[in-house]
Design an enzyme around this catalytic site. Structure first.
Site, PDB file in Angstrom:
ATOM      1  N   GLY A  10       0.876  -1.177   0.000  1.00 26.25           N
ATOM      2  CA  GLY A  10       0.000   0.000   0.000  1.00 26.25           C
ATOM      3  C   GLY A  10       0.910   1.222   0.000  1.00 26.25           C
ATOM      4  O   GLY A  10       1.696   1.400   0.942  1.00 26.25           O
ATOM      5  N   ILE A  14      -0.507   6.561   4.218  1.00 26.74           N
ATOM      6  CA  ILE A  14       0.295   5.975   5.305  1.00 26.74           C
ATOM      7  C   ILE A  14       1.540   5.293   4.723  1.00 26.74           C
ATOM      8  O   ILE A  14       2.639   5.432   5.261  1.00 26.74           O
ATOM      9  CB  ILE A  14      -0.520   4.969   6.148  1.00 26.74           C
ATOM     10  CG1 ILE A  14      -1.779   5.625   6.713  1.00 26.74           C
ATOM     11  CG2 ILE A  14       0.336   4.415   7.292  1.00 26.74           C
ATOM     12  CD1 ILE A  14      -2.660   4.703   7.536  1.00 26.74           C
ATOM     13  N   ARG A  89     -15.427   2.617  10.500  1.00 28.33           N
ATOM     14  CA  ARG A  89     -14.364   1.710  10.034  1.00 28.33           C
ATOM     15  C   ARG A  89     -14.987   0.422   9.496  1.00 28.33           C
ATOM     16  O   ARG A  89     -14.488  -0.176   8.544  1.00 28.33           O
ATOM     17  CB  ARG A  89     -13.413   1.389  11.186  1.00 28.33           C
ATOM     18  CG  ARG A  89     -12.633   2.594  11.684  1.00 28.33           C
ATOM     19  CD  ARG A  89     -11.729   2.228  12.840  1.00 28.33           C
ATOM     20  NE  ARG A  89     -10.959   3.367  13.325  1.00 28.33           N
ATOM     21  CZ  ARG A  89     -11.349   4.204  14.280  1.00 28.33           C
ATOM     22  NH1 ARG A  89     -12.515   4.043  14.875  1.00 28.33           N
ATOM     23  NH2 ARG A  89     -10.577   5.200  14.654  1.00 28.33           N
ATOM     24  N   THR A 120      -4.598  -1.790   7.986  1.00 26.27           N
ATOM     25  CA  THR A 120      -5.859  -1.647   7.250  1.00 26.27           C
ATOM     26  C   THR A 120      -7.073  -1.863   8.171  1.00 26.27           C
ATOM     27  O   THR A 120      -7.098  -2.778   8.988  1.00 26.27           O
ATOM     28  CB  THR A 120      -5.897  -2.661   6.080  1.00 26.27           C
ATOM     29  OG1 THR A 120      -4.756  -2.416   5.244  1.00 26.27           O
ATOM     30  CG2 THR A 120      -7.169  -2.538   5.264  1.00 26.27           C
ATOM     31  N   ASN A 121      -8.072  -1.016   8.003  1.00 29.35           N
ATOM     32  CA  ASN A 121      -9.309  -1.083   8.805  1.00 29.35           C
ATOM     33  C   ASN A 121     -10.405  -1.898   8.121  1.00 29.35           C
ATOM     34  O   ASN A 121     -10.384  -2.018   6.892  1.00 29.35           O
ATOM     35  CB  ASN A 121      -9.839   0.343   9.010  1.00 29.35           C
ATOM     36  CG  ASN A 121      -9.276   0.989  10.267  1.00 29.35           C
ATOM     37  OD1 ASN A 121      -9.138   0.334  11.283  1.00 29.35           O
ATOM     38  ND2 ASN A 121      -8.989   2.279  10.176  1.00 29.35           N
ATOM     39  N   ARG A 152      -2.934   9.077  21.053  1.00 35.93           N
ATOM     40  CA  ARG A 152      -3.983  10.116  21.035  1.00 35.93           C
ATOM     41  C   ARG A 152      -4.394  10.447  22.471  1.00 35.93           C
ATOM     42  O   ARG A 152      -4.503  11.616  22.848  1.00 35.93           O
ATOM     43  CB  ARG A 152      -5.188   9.606  20.226  1.00 35.93           C
ATOM     44  CG  ARG A 152      -4.911   9.608  18.742  1.00 35.93           C
ATOM     45  CD  ARG A 152      -6.075   9.092  17.911  1.00 35.93           C
ATOM     46  NE  ARG A 152      -5.768   9.278  16.497  1.00 35.93           N
ATOM     47  CZ  ARG A 152      -6.238   8.529  15.507  1.00 35.93           C
ATOM     48  NH1 ARG A 152      -7.044   7.515  15.764  1.00 35.93           N
ATOM     49  NH2 ARG A 152      -5.904   8.786  14.262  1.00 35.93           N
ATOM     50  N   HIS A 176     -10.101  -1.606  17.814  1.00 31.92           N
ATOM     51  CA  HIS A 176      -9.864  -0.251  17.297  1.00 31.92           C
ATOM     52  C   HIS A 176     -11.158   0.248  16.672  1.00 31.92           C
ATOM     53  O   HIS A 176     -11.349   0.222  15.477  1.00 31.92           O
ATOM     54  CB  HIS A 176      -8.751  -0.307  16.250  1.00 31.92           C
ATOM     55  CG  HIS A 176      -8.432   1.031  15.653  1.00 31.92           C
ATOM     56  ND1 HIS A 176      -7.995   2.096  16.394  1.00 31.92           N
ATOM     57  CD2 HIS A 176      -8.489   1.461  14.372  1.00 31.92           C
ATOM     58  CE1 HIS A 176      -7.791   3.123  15.587  1.00 31.92           C
ATOM     59  NE2 HIS A 176      -8.086   2.777  14.361  1.00 31.92           N
TER      60      HIS A 176
HETATM   61  P1  A3D Z   1      -4.795   5.416   0.968  1.00 26.29           P
HETATM   62  O1  A3D Z   1      -4.006   6.675   0.924  1.00 26.29           O
HETATM   63  O2  A3D Z   1      -6.041   5.310   0.186  1.00 26.29           O
HETATM   64  O3  A3D Z   1      -3.802   4.223   0.539  1.00 26.29           O
HETATM   65  C1  A3D Z   1      -4.238   2.914   0.364  1.00 26.29           C
HETATM   66  C2  A3D Z   1      -3.456   2.351  -0.798  1.00 26.29           C
HETATM   67  O4  A3D Z   1      -3.801   0.960  -0.926  1.00 26.29           O
HETATM   68  C3  A3D Z   1      -3.774   3.012  -2.150  1.00 26.29           C
HETATM   69  O5  A3D Z   1      -2.570   3.524  -2.725  1.00 26.29           O
HETATM   70  C4  A3D Z   1      -4.342   1.860  -2.997  1.00 26.29           C
HETATM   71  O6  A3D Z   1      -3.967   1.914  -4.364  1.00 26.29           O
HETATM   72  C5  A3D Z   1      -3.728   0.654  -2.310  1.00 26.29           C
HETATM   73  N1  A3D Z   1      -4.410  -0.597  -2.585  1.00 26.29           N
HETATM   74  C6  A3D Z   1      -5.742  -0.832  -2.743  1.00 26.29           C
HETATM   75  N2  A3D Z   1      -5.934  -2.143  -3.002  1.00 26.29           N
HETATM   76  C7  A3D Z   1      -4.719  -2.743  -2.989  1.00 26.29           C
HETATM   77  C8  A3D Z   1      -4.267  -4.072  -3.180  1.00 26.29           C
HETATM   78  N3  A3D Z   1      -5.124  -5.046  -3.445  1.00 26.29           N
HETATM   79  N4  A3D Z   1      -2.959  -4.314  -3.086  1.00 26.29           N
HETATM   80  C9  A3D Z   1      -2.074  -3.328  -2.820  1.00 26.29           C
HETATM   81  N5  A3D Z   1      -2.428  -2.042  -2.634  1.00 26.29           N
HETATM   82  C10 A3D Z   1      -3.743  -1.772  -2.719  1.00 26.29           C
HETATM   83  O7  A3D Z   1      -5.154   5.037   2.498  1.00 26.29           O
HETATM   84  P2  A3D Z   1      -4.301   5.338   3.826  1.00 26.29           P
HETATM   85  O8  A3D Z   1      -2.876   5.035   3.564  1.00 26.29           O
HETATM   86  O9  A3D Z   1      -4.691   6.663   4.360  1.00 26.29           O
HETATM   87  O10 A3D Z   1      -4.961   4.247   4.808  1.00 26.29           O
HETATM   88  C11 A3D Z   1      -4.734   2.867   4.581  1.00 26.29           C
HETATM   89  C12 A3D Z   1      -5.585   2.020   5.520  1.00 26.29           C
HETATM   90  O11 A3D Z   1      -5.192   2.259   6.870  1.00 26.29           O
HETATM   91  C13 A3D Z   1      -7.094   2.288   5.461  1.00 26.29           C
HETATM   92  O12 A3D Z   1      -7.801   1.061   5.512  1.00 26.29           O
HETATM   93  C14 A3D Z   1      -7.346   3.076   6.736  1.00 26.29           C
HETATM   94  O13 A3D Z   1      -8.674   2.948   7.204  1.00 26.29           O
HETATM   95  C15 A3D Z   1      -6.368   2.425   7.666  1.00 26.29           C
HETATM   96  N6  A3D Z   1      -6.027   3.200   8.866  1.00 26.29           N
HETATM   97  C16 A3D Z   1      -5.909   2.508  10.019  1.00 26.29           C
HETATM   98  C17 A3D Z   1      -5.585   3.158  11.186  1.00 26.29           C
HETATM   99  C18 A3D Z   1      -5.456   2.388  12.456  1.00 26.29           C
HETATM  100  O14 A3D Z   1      -5.171   2.960  13.483  1.00 26.29           O
HETATM  101  C19 A3D Z   1      -5.674   0.957  12.459  1.00 26.29           C
HETATM  102  C20 A3D Z   1      -5.372   4.544  11.182  1.00 26.29           C
HETATM  103  C21 A3D Z   1      -5.493   5.233   9.974  1.00 26.29           C
HETATM  104  C22 A3D Z   1      -5.816   4.539   8.806  1.00 26.29           C
END
Ligand code: A3D
Length: 320
Positions: A10, A14, A89, A120-121, A152, A176
């Site tokens: 990903g 993040i 989530r 991932t959530n 936090r 979470h």
């Molecule tokens: P985002 O910037 O959208 O990045 C996600 C990436 O995943 C994108 O670049 C997509 O292209 C890629 N992706 C989608 N499907 C696939 C796949 N099959 N294989 C590989 N890559 C893929 O999201 P983000 O970086 O802001 O957040 C990522 C995840 O973290 C989300 O599910 C959020 O909800 C989660 N998250 C969790 C927390 C926790 O505290 C647990 C906090 C913040 C975000």
């Protein structure tokens, strides 16, 4: 000694932040994987060009090919979609479950010896599913949530008491989600329980309850402000702390989503509890005593996680 290898699955908000932090800290060479063509390659190139300015030698490679994660020591998974305003989530479950299946198979086929941190959530369900799909040992697959939720909580407590964040040790248990359990009894400032500080007149029970509520909705507060996605700086920093604990065999006690196998009277699921993180991955769950209220709140949180696992099994019949 060969450099460590960190694979980031990903390359979104993040993932990019993780790559920057890992490079700056020279944690090892970095592979940034995403299904979106060009994004990981572009971010990797951009980040590599920070090297001469920041003085790091870490190699950063962007890729769409799972073969490039081979031999990774640590894998941090953020693949999937984040929340938008108005979403919980849990609304992400269906789409991110299919992403976990693809990622789990990629890890199983190319880097089965890695220590895997899932972000991932909905976190507690996704880390469980990722473990199932990857087939890795339970101690090598953990979820990041408690470190962030506790950070936090600690931030808000430091603001409330007007003290350095360095002196605050705050504790959040459970899943979470909105049912997470910030535990006041185990939250201290330089070893002094915050509940004692209330007795000294430094704050009030009402204020602490407001801080607990703000911690629970801490992610949503940021989603509502950003409007296009969710938090990424502190989530990335939290996962890096977990990766460092593993790579450095630090034996840190961190609140993480780990597989419980009898501890806290639970088994067969992932939930946030304190765990020792060292070279063995999630080495030992620490069972702390909870008062009746914290116990009841923890149970509500566990029940919410269990419901998500039922939903996962209903969507994907291959999940036992
Ligand atoms: P985002 O910037 O959208 O990045 C996600 C990436 O995943 C994108 O670049 C997509 O292209 C890629 N992706 C989608 N499907 C696939 C796949 N099959 N294989 C590989 N890559 C893929 O999201 P983000 O970086 O802001 O957040 C990522 C995840 O973290 C989300 O599910 C959020 O909800 C989660 N998250 C969790 C927390 C926790 O505290 C647990 C906090 C913040 C975000």
């Amino acid at each position: 000694m060969a450099r460590k290898k960190i694979a980031l699955i990903g390359a979104g908000m993040i993932g990019g932040t993780l790559a920057h932090l890992a490079a700056k800290k020279e944690m090892g060479d970095i592979v940034l994987f995403d299904i979106a063509e060009g994004i990981p390659q572009g971010k990797a190139l951009d980040l590599a060009q920070c090297g001469p300015i920041e003085g790091f030698d870490a190699q950063i490679k962007g890729t769409n090919d799972y073969a490039d994660i081979a031999g990774a020591d640590v894998i941090i998974v953020t693949a999937g979609v984040p929340r938008k305003p108005g979403m919980s989530r849990d609304d992400l479950l269906g789409i991110n479950l299919s992403v976990m299946k693809a990622v789990g198979e990629g890890i199983k086929n190319h880097a089965p010896d890695a220590f895997v941190i899932c972000i991932t959530n909905p976190l507690d369900a996704m880390v469980w599913a990722l473990r199932e799909f990857s087939g890795l040992p339970h101690n090598k697959v953990v979820g990041m949530a408690g470190v962030l939720d506790s950070a936090r909580f600690a931030t808000f407590l430091a603001w409330e008491f007007g003290v350095s964040v360095k002196d605050v040790n705050a504790f959040v248990l459970g899943g979470h989600g909105d049912t997470m359990v910030p535990v006041l009894e185990y939250s201290t400032i330089s070893g002094i329980p915050v509940t004692d500080l209330v007795k000294m007149g430094k704050s009030s029970t009402e204020r602490l309850n407001e801080i607990v509520a703000r911690t629970r909705s801490g992610g949503g507060e940021i989603v509502a402000l950003l409007k296009t996605g969710s938090a990424y700086y502190a989530p990335a920093t939290s996962a890096i702390a977990m990766a460092e604990a593993y790579l450095g065999d630090q034996k840190r006690i961190l609140p993480c989503a780990v597989y419980v196998d009898g501890q806290y009277g639970l088994d067969g699921l992932y939930v946030g509890v304190p765990v020792v993180i060292g070279a063995g991955g999630a080495e030992e769950v620490v069972e702390i005593a909870l008062d009746a209220e914290a116990k009841a709140n923890f149970q509500v949180s566990v029940d919410a996680v269990k419901e998500l696992l039922v939903a996962c099994r209903a969507i994907d019949g291959s999940l036992a």
